[in-house]
Design a protein around this motif. Structure first.
Motif, mmCIF file in Angstrom:
data_model
loop_
_atom_site.group_PDB
_atom_site.id
_atom_site.type_symbol
_atom_site.label_atom_id
_atom_site.label_comp_id
_atom_site.label_asym_id
_atom_site.label_seq_id
_atom_site.Cartn_x
_atom_site.Cartn_y
_atom_site.Cartn_z
ATOM 1 N N VAL A 42 0.841 -1.203 0.000
ATOM 2 C CA VAL A 42 0.000 0.000 0.000
ATOM 3 C C VAL A 42 0.873 1.249 0.000
ATOM 4 C CG1 VAL A 42 -1.744 1.296 1.267
ATOM 5 C CG2 VAL A 42 -1.875 -1.201 1.178
ATOM 6 N N THR A 43 1.880 1.291 0.868
ATOM 7 C CA THR A 43 2.787 2.444 0.913
ATOM 8 C C THR A 43 4.228 2.069 0.597
ATOM 9 O OG1 THR A 43 3.002 2.153 3.307
ATOM 10 C CG2 THR A 43 1.405 3.776 2.530
ATOM 11 N N ILE B 1 7.100 1.563 2.502
ATOM 12 C CA ILE B 1 8.099 2.453 3.100
ATOM 13 C C ILE B 1 9.023 1.634 4.015
ATOM 14 C CG2 ILE B 1 6.834 4.616 2.884
ATOM 15 C CD1 ILE B 1 5.787 4.234 5.700
ATOM 16 N N SER C 2 11.682 3.041 -0.453
ATOM 17 C CA SER C 2 11.544 1.604 -0.688
ATOM 18 C C SER C 2 12.663 1.084 -1.580
ATOM 19 C CB SER C 2 10.200 1.279 -1.329
ATOM 20 O OG SER C 2 10.088 -0.104 -1.599
ATOM 21 N N GLY D 228 -0.398 1.504 -5.486
ATOM 22 C CA GLY D 228 0.491 1.265 -4.356
ATOM 23 C C GLY D 228 1.767 2.076 -4.427
ATOM 24 N N ILE E 250 4.324 4.713 -2.027
ATOM 25 C CA ILE E 250 3.996 5.950 -1.326
ATOM 26 C C ILE E 250 3.515 7.036 -2.277
ATOM 27 C CG2 ILE E 250 6.335 6.893 -1.391
ATOM 28 C CD1 ILE E 250 5.817 7.896 1.505
ATOM 29 N N THR E 251 3.904 6.948 -3.551
ATOM 30 C CA THR E 251 3.464 7.927 -4.546
ATOM 31 C C THR E 251 2.290 7.428 -5.366
ATOM 32 O OG1 THR E 251 5.054 7.067 -6.171
ATOM 33 C CG2 THR E 251 5.800 8.871 -4.742
ATOM 34 N N GLY E 252 1.871 6.177 -5.141
ATOM 35 C CA GLY E 252 0.778 5.604 -5.917
ATOM 36 C C GLY E 252 1.163 5.216 -7.325
#
Length: 280
Positions: free
Chosen positions: A106-107, A109, A136, A150, A152-154
């Motif tokens: 999802v993120t 990180i 990441s 998905g 952090i920036t999608g």
């Protein structure tokens, strides 16, 4: 894109052993990615989908496990914990089969995870050549189809090549005012089939090696006052055969030359930093 996640995490302590593990599974579907058809046509000269709006299934998983050894009492320090562990992030070995099997969190990180995460690392800073989004080390932007979700920036691709990381490190604190943490990580693409097809569609037949490289990062912190800490950080990333193959292919595309004429980047990446943290 419609995605769903389920996961299981466990951790504990058995004597000096501190194990932790996590399993995650991602499923769902992506609507109307006609780009897949155009890429397939460019590579194979024939249509794969009769309907360019065919729904594409998503099914991917990731694993993580690590064990730390708490030797603080044996060493006589406030903390002395070596650890070893691995990441397995599934990649899409066939981006043109109508299914997405590249796992994207999802993120994503992992820079902030307890064992391998560190602000001193290079692999966590984002690298477009290796498809790594900031925070990441997973090469989530190297997908070829353009279906995103998905990160952090999608902007992580659902047909990412995935990642395998095996490594270890140390957290140590001999005194209350000084501490150290560092890791060494061996990185591989889980698969490179999608990268090969993407380069082929760009006119650069390739057989990319899976080995990304080796990172060694270190951080030394000095607490000079109760609210003031100074950190010295140093990291080095040794490029592997896969990184060199990708840089050669990108150079060949940029200069419009044959793949064997592409220039391979053999340079090491070095990151040095000095940080002052002052809490008011």
């Amino acid at each position: 894109v419609f995605r769903h996640f389920v996961g299981l995490q466990g951790y504990g302590q058995f004597g000096i052993l501190k194990p932790v593990f996590e399993i995650a599974y991602n499923w769902g579907d992506a609507d109307g990615y006609g780009t897949l058809k155009s890429v397939y046509d460019a590579v194979y000269g024939t249509s794969y989908f009769t309907n360019t709006h065919k729904d594409l299934d998503i099914s991917a998983y990731a694993l993580y496990a690590d064990v730390a050894f708490d030797l603080s009492e044996q060493i006589g320090w406030k903390q002395f914990e070596p650890h070893v562990g691995f990441y397995y992030v599934g990649g899409d070995s066939d981006p043109l089969d109508g299914k997405f099997s590249g796992f994207t969190a999802v993120t994503a990180i992992d820079r902030f995870t307890p064992r391998f995460g560190t602000e001193a690392g290079i692999a966590f800073d984002g690298n477009p050549v290796l498809g790594q989004i900031v925070y990441s080390m997973v090469p989530e932007q190297l997908g070829m189809v353009g279906a995103m979700g998905g990160g952090i920036t999608g902007t992580a691709n659902l047909d990412t090549p995935g990642l395998v990381m095996i490594g270890g490190g140390l957290k140590a604190k001999p005194f209350s005012w000084v501490s150290y943490k560092g890791n060494i990580m061996f990185l591989w693409f889980q698969t490179t089939d999608g990268i090969d097809i993407a380069l082929q569609s760009a006119g650069q037949p390739a057989d990319i090696n899976r080995f990304i490289g080796i990172e060694w990062n270190n951080e030394l912190a000095f607490k000079v006052y109760h609210n003031v800490t100074i950190k010295a950080q140093g990291a080095i990333l040794f490029p592997g055969a896969g990184t060199k193959d990708i840089t050669a292919a990108l150079d060949a595309i940029d200069r419009n030359v044959t793949p064997d004429q592409g220039k391979r980047c053999n340079d090491k990446s070095i990151r040095l930093a000095l940080e002052l943290i002052w809490f008011f």
